[in-house]
Design a protein around this motif. Structure first.
Motif, PDB file in Angstrom:
ATOM      1  N   THR A  53       0.849  -1.276  -0.009  1.00  0.00           N
ATOM      2  CA  THR A  53      -0.002  -0.087  -0.015  1.00  0.00           C
ATOM      3  C   THR A  53       0.851   1.295  -0.004  1.00  0.00           C
ATOM      4  N   ALA A  54       2.172   1.133   0.117  1.00  0.00           N
ATOM      5  CA  ALA A  54       3.100   2.231   0.257  1.00  0.00           C
ATOM      6  C   ALA A  54       2.929   2.878  -1.156  1.00  0.00           C
ATOM      7  N   LYS A  55       2.893   4.187  -1.193  1.00  0.00           N
ATOM      8  CA  LYS A  55       2.939   5.021  -2.418  1.00  0.00           C
ATOM      9  C   LYS A  55       4.078   5.829  -2.708  1.00  0.00           C
ATOM     10  N   ALA A  56       4.167   6.069  -4.022  1.00  0.00           N
ATOM     11  CA  ALA A  56       5.447   6.925  -4.507  1.00  0.00           C
ATOM     12  C   ALA A  56       5.154   8.437  -4.271  1.00  0.00           C
ATOM     13  N   TYR A  57       4.232   8.812  -3.645  1.00  0.00           N
ATOM     14  CA  TYR A  57       3.619  10.143  -3.383  1.00  0.00           C
ATOM     15  C   TYR A  57       3.284  10.097  -1.834  1.00  0.00           C
ATOM     16  N   PRO A  58       3.272  11.448  -1.349  1.00  0.00           N
ATOM     17  CA  PRO A  58       2.823  11.742   0.132  1.00  0.00           C
ATOM     18  C   PRO A  58       1.539  11.129   0.326  1.00  0.00           C
ATOM     19  N   HIS A  59       1.054  10.583   1.606  1.00  0.00           N
ATOM     20  CA  HIS A  59      -0.261  10.263   1.969  1.00  0.00           C
ATOM     21  C   HIS A  59      -1.358  11.356   1.432  1.00  0.00           C
ATOM     22  N   GLY A  60      -2.178  10.892   0.976  1.00  0.00           N
ATOM     23  CA  GLY A  60      -3.324  11.832   0.697  1.00  0.00           C
ATOM     24  C   GLY A  60      -3.209  12.697  -0.797  1.00  0.00           C
ATOM     25  N   LYS A  61      -2.060  12.597  -1.511  1.00  0.00           N
ATOM     26  CA  LYS A  61      -1.804  13.515  -2.641  1.00  0.00           C
ATOM     27  C   LYS A  61      -1.996  12.566  -3.787  1.00  0.00           C
ATOM     28  N   SER A  62      -1.314  12.949  -5.019  1.00  0.00           N
ATOM     29  CA  SER A  62      -1.701  12.129  -6.198  1.00  0.00           C
ATOM     30  C   SER A  62      -0.163  11.992  -6.861  1.00  0.00           C
ATOM     31  N   PRO A  63      -0.040  11.051  -7.682  1.00  0.00           N
ATOM     32  CA  PRO A  63       1.362  10.748  -8.318  1.00  0.00           C
ATOM     33  C   PRO A  63       1.890  11.810  -9.198  1.00  0.00           C
ATOM     34  N   GLY A  64       3.271  12.048  -8.750  1.00  0.00           N
ATOM     35  CA  GLY A  64       3.820  13.273  -9.428  1.00  0.00           C
ATOM     36  C   GLY A  64       4.268  14.308  -8.295  1.00  0.00           C
ATOM     37  N   ILE A  65       3.523  14.352  -7.212  1.00  0.00           N
ATOM     38  CA  ILE A  65       3.993  15.083  -5.941  1.00  0.00           C
ATOM     39  C   ILE A  65       5.245  14.428  -5.340  1.00  0.00           C
ATOM     40  N   VAL A  66       6.384  15.054  -5.068  1.00  0.00           N
ATOM     41  CA  VAL A  66       7.409  14.606  -4.389  1.00  0.00           C
ATOM     42  C   VAL A  66       7.883  15.446  -3.573  1.00  0.00           C
ATOM     43  N   LYS A  67       8.076  15.463  -2.329  1.00  0.00           N
ATOM     44  CA  LYS A  67       8.491  16.597  -1.074  1.00  0.00           C
ATOM     45  C   LYS A  67       9.536  15.772  -0.175  1.00  0.00           C
ATOM     46  N   LEU A  68      10.684  16.332  -0.557  1.00  0.00           N
ATOM     47  CA  LEU A  68      11.973  15.568  -0.119  1.00  0.00           C
ATOM     48  C   LEU A  68      12.684  16.721   0.680  1.00  0.00           C
ATOM     49  N   ASN A  69      12.870  16.435   2.108  1.00  0.00           N
ATOM     50  CA  ASN A  69      13.958  17.210   2.601  1.00  0.00           C
ATOM     51  C   ASN A  69      15.083  16.611   3.200  1.00  0.00           C
ATOM     52  N   ASP A  70      16.193  17.413   2.624  1.00  0.00           N
ATOM     53  CA  ASP A  70      17.451  17.062   3.199  1.00  0.00           C
ATOM     54  C   ASP A  70      17.744  15.389   2.683  1.00  0.00           C
ATOM     55  N   GLN A  71      17.518  15.352   1.460  1.00  0.00           N
ATOM     56  CA  GLN A  71      17.490  13.961   0.826  1.00  0.00           C
ATOM     57  C   GLN A  71      18.981  13.836   0.498  1.00  0.00           C
ATOM     58  N   LYS A  72      19.107  12.188   0.999  1.00  0.00           N
ATOM     59  CA  LYS A  72      20.378  11.726   0.556  1.00  0.00           C
ATOM     60  C   LYS A  72      20.524  11.429  -0.801  1.00  0.00           C
ATOM     61  N   PRO A  73      21.637  11.493  -1.653  1.00  0.00           N
ATOM     62  CA  PRO A  73      21.674  10.995  -3.080  1.00  0.00           C
ATOM     63  C   PRO A  73      21.652   9.574  -2.960  1.00  0.00           C
ATOM     64  N   LYS A  74      21.505   9.066  -4.187  1.00  0.00           N
ATOM     65  CA  LYS A  74      21.539   7.513  -4.491  1.00  0.00           C
ATOM     66  C   LYS A  74      22.806   7.220  -4.937  1.00  0.00           C
ATOM     67  N   TYR A  75      23.511   8.151  -5.704  1.00  0.00           N
ATOM     68  CA  TYR A  75      24.810   8.068  -6.217  1.00  0.00           C
ATOM     69  C   TYR A  75      25.857   9.346  -6.066  1.00  0.00           C
ATOM     70  N   GLN A  76      27.090   8.914  -5.798  1.00  0.00           N
ATOM     71  CA  GLN A  76      28.032   9.769  -5.511  1.00  0.00           C
ATOM     72  C   GLN A  76      28.399  10.380  -6.584  1.00  0.00           C
ATOM     73  N   VAL A  77      28.832  11.533  -6.707  1.00  0.00           N
ATOM     74  CA  VAL A  77      29.595  12.001  -7.884  1.00  0.00           C
ATOM     75  C   VAL A  77      31.092  12.049  -8.206  1.00  0.00           C
ATOM     76  N   THR A  78      31.595  11.503  -9.131  1.00  0.00           N
ATOM     77  CA  THR A  78      33.159  11.330  -9.193  1.00  0.00           C
ATOM     78  C   THR A  78      33.277  11.874 -10.815  1.00  0.00           C
TER      79      THR A  78
END
Lengths: 108, 248
Positions: B145-170
């Motif tokens: 039931t976990a969604k890719a958007y915040p609870h009560g919103k619709s797909p396409g809404i993404v709210k991230l605070n102080d998000q860690k990267p998935k990949y480092q840059v070199t």
């Protein structure tokens, strides 16, 4: 035995008459085109492509059901075979062909 | 049409033509749905440290660890023909000789945001929940039931605070510290059910507005000694793709 085999062949091949073939082709084109148009319109108005998919597939299934089996309405105007020849079977006598219509021309 | 077999072949043949025509019309119909994507992307923190590409490597390289804030509204990208969108954030920085070598573009973070109609897939992104929602997270059933958007919103809404990267840059040269004129930017691919894959548009096309925002300028800082930074601060996020090969 031959009769049973003949019946089985007839069910398997499901032959229909000439008018039936015309009707079957017309129904096939109409039903599939209409179900395609309905599928798009319903999907577009409900904004759900899954409706389009299932209406399209359902319309196709219905078309298969209506067009494929040799339904009685495809065998209303069966073309009668010519009467069998009375004389020698391999005869090329032109008198045997009297009265036969070939592309609008009467033989004989 | 005289026998059953020819009728089957004819109906199926015409069905494929109709299916192709309907798919083409669906693919073209997306130009009618208006798009007004907007995003705000801001660099939170960037640190450069030395590290090894793998455990046995003798070569030491510089790695940049980029943290960011993201707030997007890409809901208008989800029309009736959208299966999912692939969102990604890149860091672009100029090369040592910009006149001859084009700038480098490195992916820092990405996510697959499925449409509500798309079937469940273990690789898709799960939006982080706010602290009041952690009770739901502990429930083992909540994975589906976990969604890719915040609870009560619709797909396409993404709210991230102080998000860690998935990949480092070199960089290929192994040097990334103290480079200036870098840009953090948001991109996407709209993956449709039928039709063409659409890339980010920053310019308007017909009823499609270009992306507003989603850019942030920054500079890579000087190298920091790895002793002065806690290892926990340099962790990367792992996406749903870690489930690959294991039962979903």
């Amino acid at each position: 035995m031959d009769q049973i085999l003949e019946q089985a062949r007839s069910i398997y091949e499901g032959e229909i008459d000439f008018q039936g073939q015309r009707l079957a082709e017309l129904l096939q084109n109409l039903l599939l085109s209409i179900s395609g148009v309905i599928a798009f319109l319903v999907g577009f108005t409900t904004q759900n492509i899954i409706h389009s998919l299932y209406i399209g597939l359902g319309g196709t299934a219905l078309t298969f059901l209506i067009v494929v089996p040799p339904w009685p309405w495809y065998n209303q105007k069966a073309e009668a075979f010519l009467p069998p020849k009375k004389h020698k079977a391999a005869s090329t006598d032109r008198r045997d062909l009297k009265g036969i219509d070939v592309q609008g021309l009467k033989l004989g | 049409m005289h026998s059953t077999l020819t009728r089957v072949q004819n109906v199926f043949g015409f069905f494929t033509s109709v299916a192709c025509a309907v798919a083409a019309v669906i693919a073209l119909s997306v130009v009618l749905s208006p798009q007004t994507p907007s995003a705000s992307l801001a660099l939170k923190n960037v640190q450069v440290v030395k590290g090894r590409p793998h455990y046995y490597s003798t070569k030491k390289e510089e790695y940049a660890h980029v943290r960011f804030d993201l707030d997007t509204d890409l809901t208008s990208l989800f029309n009736w023909n959208t299966k999912q969108i692939f969102m990604y954030i890149t860091a672009t920085y100029p090369s040592s000789s910009p006149s001859t070598i084009p700038p480098s573009e490195v992916v820092v973070w990405d996510a697959i945001i499925p449409s509500d109609y798309a079937p469940f897939h273990p690789n898709t992104y799960i939006h982080p929940t706010s602290k009041s929602m952690t009770k739901i997270k502990k429930n083992p059933k909540s994975k589906k039931t976990a969604k890719a958007y915040p609870h009560g919103k619709s797909p396409g809404i993404v709210k991230l605070n102080d998000q860690k990267p998935k990949y480092q840059v070199t960089d290929i040269s192994g040097k990334i510290a103290s480079r200036s004129n870098a840009t953090l930017s948001l991109h996407w691919n709209v993956q449709p059910w039928v039709g063409a894959l659409v890339w980010t548009n920053r310019k308007p096309y017909g009823r499609w507005q270009g992306l507003k925002g989603g850019l942030d300028k920054f500079a890579f800082p000087a190298l920091k000694s790895s002793e002065t930074i806690k290892k926990e601060d340099l962790r990367t996020e792992t996406g749903g793709e870690r489930n690959r090969g294991s039962p979903a």
